[in-house]
Each structure stands twice: as C-alpha cells, then as structure tokens.
Design a protein around this motif. Sequence first.
Motif, PDB file in Angstrom:
ATOM      1  N   TRP A   6       0.839  -1.193   0.000  1.00 43.94           N
ATOM      2  CA  TRP A   6       0.000   0.000   0.000  1.00 43.94           C
ATOM      3  C   TRP A   6       0.880   1.252   0.000  1.00 43.94           C
ATOM      4  O   TRP A   6       1.944   1.296   0.613  1.00 43.94           O
ATOM      5  CB  TRP A   6      -0.901   0.006   1.228  1.00 43.94           C
ATOM      6  CG  TRP A   6      -2.036  -0.973   1.145  1.00 43.94           C
ATOM      7  CD1 TRP A   6      -1.950  -2.332   1.266  1.00 43.94           C
ATOM      8  CD2 TRP A   6      -3.412  -0.665   0.912  1.00 43.94           C
ATOM      9  NE1 TRP A   6      -3.199  -2.904   1.124  1.00 43.94           N
ATOM     10  CE2 TRP A   6      -4.116  -1.903   0.922  1.00 43.94           C
ATOM     11  CE3 TRP A   6      -4.127   0.509   0.721  1.00 43.94           C
ATOM     12  CZ2 TRP A   6      -5.493  -1.974   0.721  1.00 43.94           C
ATOM     13  CZ3 TRP A   6      -5.496   0.446   0.535  1.00 43.94           C
ATOM     14  CH2 TRP A   6      -6.172  -0.784   0.528  1.00 43.94           C
ATOM     15  N   ALA A  21      -5.278   6.139   0.523  1.00 44.27           N
ATOM     16  CA  ALA A  21      -4.520   4.892   0.555  1.00 44.27           C
ATOM     17  C   ALA A  21      -4.726   4.160  -0.766  1.00 44.27           C
ATOM     18  O   ALA A  21      -5.867   3.943  -1.188  1.00 44.27           O
ATOM     19  CB  ALA A  21      -4.971   4.022   1.720  1.00 44.27           C
ATOM     20  N   GLY A  23      -4.043   0.716  -2.730  1.00 48.08           N
ATOM     21  CA  GLY A  23      -3.703  -0.670  -2.465  1.00 48.08           C
ATOM     22  C   GLY A  23      -3.546  -1.505  -3.724  1.00 48.08           C
ATOM     23  O   GLY A  23      -3.493  -0.979  -4.846  1.00 48.08           O
ATOM     24  N   LEU A  52      -6.422   2.333   6.323  1.00 48.68           N
ATOM     25  CA  LEU A  52      -5.961   0.953   6.188  1.00 48.68           C
ATOM     26  C   LEU A  52      -6.972  -0.030   6.773  1.00 48.68           C
ATOM     27  O   LEU A  52      -7.218  -1.099   6.200  1.00 48.68           O
ATOM     28  CB  LEU A  52      -4.597   0.795   6.868  1.00 48.68           C
ATOM     29  CG  LEU A  52      -3.422   1.491   6.175  1.00 48.68           C
ATOM     30  CD1 LEU A  52      -2.195   1.490   7.082  1.00 48.68           C
ATOM     31  CD2 LEU A  52      -3.100   0.819   4.844  1.00 48.68           C
ATOM     32  N   THR A  59      -1.005  -2.200   9.007  1.00 53.93           N
ATOM     33  CA  THR A  59      -0.041  -1.104   8.848  1.00 53.93           C
ATOM     34  C   THR A  59       1.301  -1.601   8.317  1.00 53.93           C
ATOM     35  O   THR A  59       2.040  -0.855   7.679  1.00 53.93           O
ATOM     36  CB  THR A  59       0.174  -0.386  10.192  1.00 53.93           C
ATOM     37  OG1 THR A  59       0.514  -1.355  11.191  1.00 53.93           O
ATOM     38  CG2 THR A  59      -1.081   0.359  10.620  1.00 53.93           C
ATOM     39  N   VAL A  62       2.222  -1.214   4.433  1.00 52.44           N
ATOM     40  CA  VAL A  62       2.510   0.069   3.787  1.00 52.44           C
ATOM     41  C   VAL A  62       3.934   0.044   3.242  1.00 52.44           C
ATOM     42  O   VAL A  62       4.896  -0.207   3.973  1.00 52.44           O
ATOM     43  CB  VAL A  62       2.341   1.241   4.776  1.00 52.44           C
ATOM     44  CG1 VAL A  62       2.724   2.561   4.107  1.00 52.44           C
ATOM     45  CG2 VAL A  62       0.911   1.287   5.282  1.00 52.44           C
TER      46      VAL A  62
END
Length: 686
Positions: A6, A21, A23, A52, A59, A62
């Motif tokens: 991400w 965000a 993805g 997220l 997390t 990321v």
Amino acid sequence: MSKTPWRIGADIGGTFTDVVALGPQGRIVPMKVLSTPPAFGEGVVTATTAALAEGGAATSEVGAMLHGTTVATNAILEMAGARTAVVTTRGFRDVLELGRLRRPTLYDLSWVKPAPLAARRHRYELDQRIHADGTVAPAADADVAALAAKIRGAGIAAVAVCLVNSHLRPDEERRVAELLRAALPGLYVTASVDLSPEIGEFERTSTATVNSYVGPVVHDYLTALQADLRGAGVTAPLLVMQSGGGLLDAAKVVERPVQIIESGPAAGVTAVTRLARLMELDGVVAFDMGGTTAKASLIEHGEPFVSADYEVGGGMNVARGLGSGAGYPVRAPSIDIAEVGAGGGSVISTDAAGALHVGPTSAGSRPGPACYGNGGERPTLTDANVALGYLSPEALAGGRVAIHPELAHKAISGVAAELGTDVPTAARGAYEVAVSGMTTAVKAVTSERGRDPRETTMVAFGGAGPLYAAALARELDITTVLVPTHCGLFSSLGLLVADVERYGLTPYRADTDLAREFDLLAAEVTAALQTGDPGRAVTVDRFLDVRYRGQRFELRIAVPDGPLDDTALAEVCARFHSEHRRTYGRAGQDELVEFVTLRVRGRVAAGASLESVLTAPLPQGRPEGVRTVRFDEHVEATVLSRAALRADPRPGPLVIEDMDSTTLVPPGATAHRDHLNTIVIRWEQS
C-alpha cells in the motif's frame, strides 16, 4: 506483506487532514479527518490507520508514506521558528534590512517591512573576505571559535553562514560552517552555498536564514511523525513533497527544509499536471480551495510554471514585478502559486463603513466554523454555504463531521444584522465577495503572465474549490470547469502520482563550458537518485535562467534534448524571446541575451497511474433528492451523487455530493461525467 504494498498519501490542511490509501489492483480508500493542531502528526496517523482498517490492510503492508505539509510555512507565518543567528563578512551585517528596497504597495504609508528572522544582535561578523576575483582572506579558526562562544551564550538554536561572494569560493563558507558545527554540537547550521550557490548576496542570505529558522521545527516535526508512524506499525520510508513538485526523502528534507515551504499546494498542482497530460489540455488553471486559503497555478503543455525564487510570509506568494517585497525571499524551486486568504474556514466580517469582508483570518479546525458544533461562534464561509443550502445540512467528510444548520444561521445572523439584511442575502454576499477576491489569484498566474484566462480550462479541487469554481470561471469567462474524482483529497492523490526529484544548479560565468557543466550537474543528481539502487532509471531535464542585459529578473527556459551546440543555443534564445514577449509584451535581440544560472532536474518515475485511480468504481451515494438553495433568489436544486451523473449534460442548479467535497452547478451551466469520472461543468461563452 502483499506483493503490491500500500502507498499512503497524506496532506495536512488548515481544517482537514486528507489521506488517500492506494492498495493492490489500484484500490483507493479515501479518508478525511479534522486536523489536530499543534500536533498535526496525530491527524496523519489517525487518518492513515483508519484508511488501512477500512481497506482491510495491516499497517505493516505500507510500502511508502508520502507527505505534504505546511509545517515550514506555518513556522514563518506564526513567527514560531528557532532563534536564529547569521554569520557573515564584516560590513555585511545589515544585508537583511537593506534587501532590495521594494514595497508591495507603493502608496500605503502604513505598510511596515517585515522584521528579519534573525535579530540584529544575533548577526555576527567575521574578519574575512572572498574577493570578486575569487581570492580569499580566510577567517582565522580562533575568530570562529570566539564567535561560537558568543552564539552559545545567546541561546541560539540555528545558525546561517552567509559570507560575501561565497558563490565564488564555496569551500571557505563550508569550512566556517563545519567549524561552527564542531564547536556548537546540537545546533542547526546552514551554509548558504549548499542551498543557493548563486550571485545575489541578499537572496542567498535570506534563503539560508529562512532555512535555519524553520530547520529545527521541521526536524522535530518529521522526527515525531516518523516515531508516531512506527508506533502505529508503519515502518515504510517517509517521502515529502517539495515546493517545486516531486518527492524527497525525509532525511534530505531535514537538511534543506527551505525546499518544502510550499509542499502542500505543490502536491495538488502535481495531480492537476498529470490530469492535464492525460486529457491533453494545453492551458489549465489549477484552482485549489481548502479550509484556510484559495490558490491558483497555471499549467501549460503539461508543465507547471516553476519559479527559481519566491517570497514566503507576505500574503500572496509572489516573486514577480512590483508585488514583491512583502515577505522573505527564498531561492529554491517552487511551483508558481498565487494564494489569497479565502477558504471554508475564513471568517466573515464587516468594517466600520459597513463593507463585507471574507478572511484572511480563519477559524481553522479548532474550534472551526460554527456549524461544526465545536464551540466556534464566528461566521465563516462554510457557515454561509450551509445557510445557502449548498452543503449538506447533516454531515460532511463521509459523515465524520456533523453539521448544525441552526448554528450556521445564528453565526451569519450577526453579520446580517450589521448589514441590515436577512441571513440568505448576507450569506450570498459573502460568497460573492470570496469569488471576487479569488479572481486576483487566477489573474496573478494568467493575465500577469500575458496569458488569457479565457483560453484555459479550470480544474477545481480541495474541499471547497468545487463549490466556487463555476462562479469563479463565470467571472473570468472560462467556459469549462473540471472537477476530478477524489477532488477534496486531490493533493493527497498528487503525492501518490508524483516522481522522486532532485535539483542541481551552478551559476553561469563567461568561461563556463555549458555542455560540461550540464553533464556534471546531471551526474550529480543521477548519483543522488540512484543511491541504494544503481539501476534506477533517471530522467534529467536541463534549464537555463535567461535575461536581457541590465534586467534584474530572469525567465527559466527549457534546454532542448541532445547535444548543446549552436543550434540548441539558438533554440534557447528563440524560446526566451517568445516567452519574454508573451510575459512582458516585448522582446530584444540575441546580442542582449545573457545566461545567469544552469539548472537540472533529475526525476525517477515512482508514482501510480492517475488514470487507474480516477477510473476506479464510484460509490453509489444516496438517492437523488431536492434542496432549496439560494443564488440571486431561492430555487430548487437537484441533489445527487457523482455516480448518478451521466454522460448527457444536465442543466443546473445541481448540488453534487462526494464524500470529500461538494460541487455546485449554478443555473445557466450544465454538468456531465466523462470517461475519467470527472464532472465537466460548462458555461456558454459570454
């Protein structure tokens, strides 16, 4: 971790903190929360973890954390930077006061020049001299040590070293800076030649002073943000948007924070630039209106205008013509952005003569507009928009910010009483005053550059931009307005599609071998961008700052690709003549042309595809409805979602509600949705 990690784009505004965000498979999760001053990083972490969680990601997934921030700008505007000292050559202590003797308002006798960021008692002189021919009478080590003792005793937190003519012998200035770093551990020390190795004592001194003034603030902010992100489980590299567009890793930003002063606004323009290229638009006005300010920038042929220098802290960001002199000059690449104090949180007031004013004071996010119900009582543009029926009477930001129409009505009623009118009339008056003020910003980047705004397309974004764009375009005779999807978080989106960039420059001298110097600069930025990844592909663009002999200001001209022969230099001169004629109305002869500075920009394509982001499926939103809104009179407007808008133009009035913004289509205009999910608003040519 998933094969496609991400990417998080986080942009902090005066009222909202926006996160997008991105993805796997191009999935987009937008998130908008109220900003959290003075600990702005808290809002970034909150919005990131919420996005997220909504995307079903951890997390730890990321891969890149991309950030746009106004922390450096705020430190200057609020005069909250570090206590700064300047070390200079004897006899040059007062360079910051002398400046260029410019006034932004010629006939305003009450105007007061901004005080230098380093007080006179904190500006120290050394017995040394770099002469105009490059010979040096160096500073004695003992003198530097004695000066360091004075600085330590004055409680200084940052030092700017700015020796006269140091652009000729940067080694001498760097030697003094290193001696000070060794004698003053823990202090932030800037050598002016590391930022701006160019002629121009005042600009170089001002740039180094600004850098040192904001350096400790930026260092503390980024250090705390990285620690908070790690605490939340985000260990990805942190990259920050630069004023000139392009991302830079946080460690380098701490060394040169002067490069991120216009970080937040630049991210939005970067996204619009990508959109302009995607749609093959030659002339675009990027119009960004958030909670505190409204900003405009011009993009031509897929490239924004980038200034070599500008001013910060003086209201509108200008560095051209007679408008300069109100702020602190900074020599660092910056997208040319004009800014006025008009945003959703701008306070509405009246003066002693009964005239209506909007801004520049803002209610911010705390307490914020009265309609948020957080204790704010002063009337703002957001309150006016609620009273006019333009904004949802229930909630904003996807339901995260509740709206209290009765509080908006109460706040505006005070202004209405002072004007001797009713609430809707007072609210509409504030709306029109804001539109009138924002034309100044658009004209600053179009008409004042010799461009006709009627020949451009406006792209509106920001939380409040789409509410005002159609009216602003009408005022300027711009016939087409584009409102892209995720427009309220478009600056965050700009972070996701931006390249990683580094800049290099060197002054031009009579004996300069242009081809050799450009090659050296290109090698320098390429090596910097390939650190840790020697195989990374780097694109290098070349520029020359050019002027006519006797001029004070230069124009930046792109150098053609290929060998730097007589044909290429003739093309540079032709481009300069053309740009000078367009900007100033006249042009000179080749023999009057002189080069001032060589510049390169190295770029690594690291961003996502904007097209894939914009064409992602849209949320359906609520069913269509009707709401009473006020223009010149009260009318019934259709309220719908972006997804409900089709390819066939629909006549206004329309209120199109997204999670992150609201688009207003007035009577007399039409709107439809194109293949990129962009709302296209059109006016008939007047």
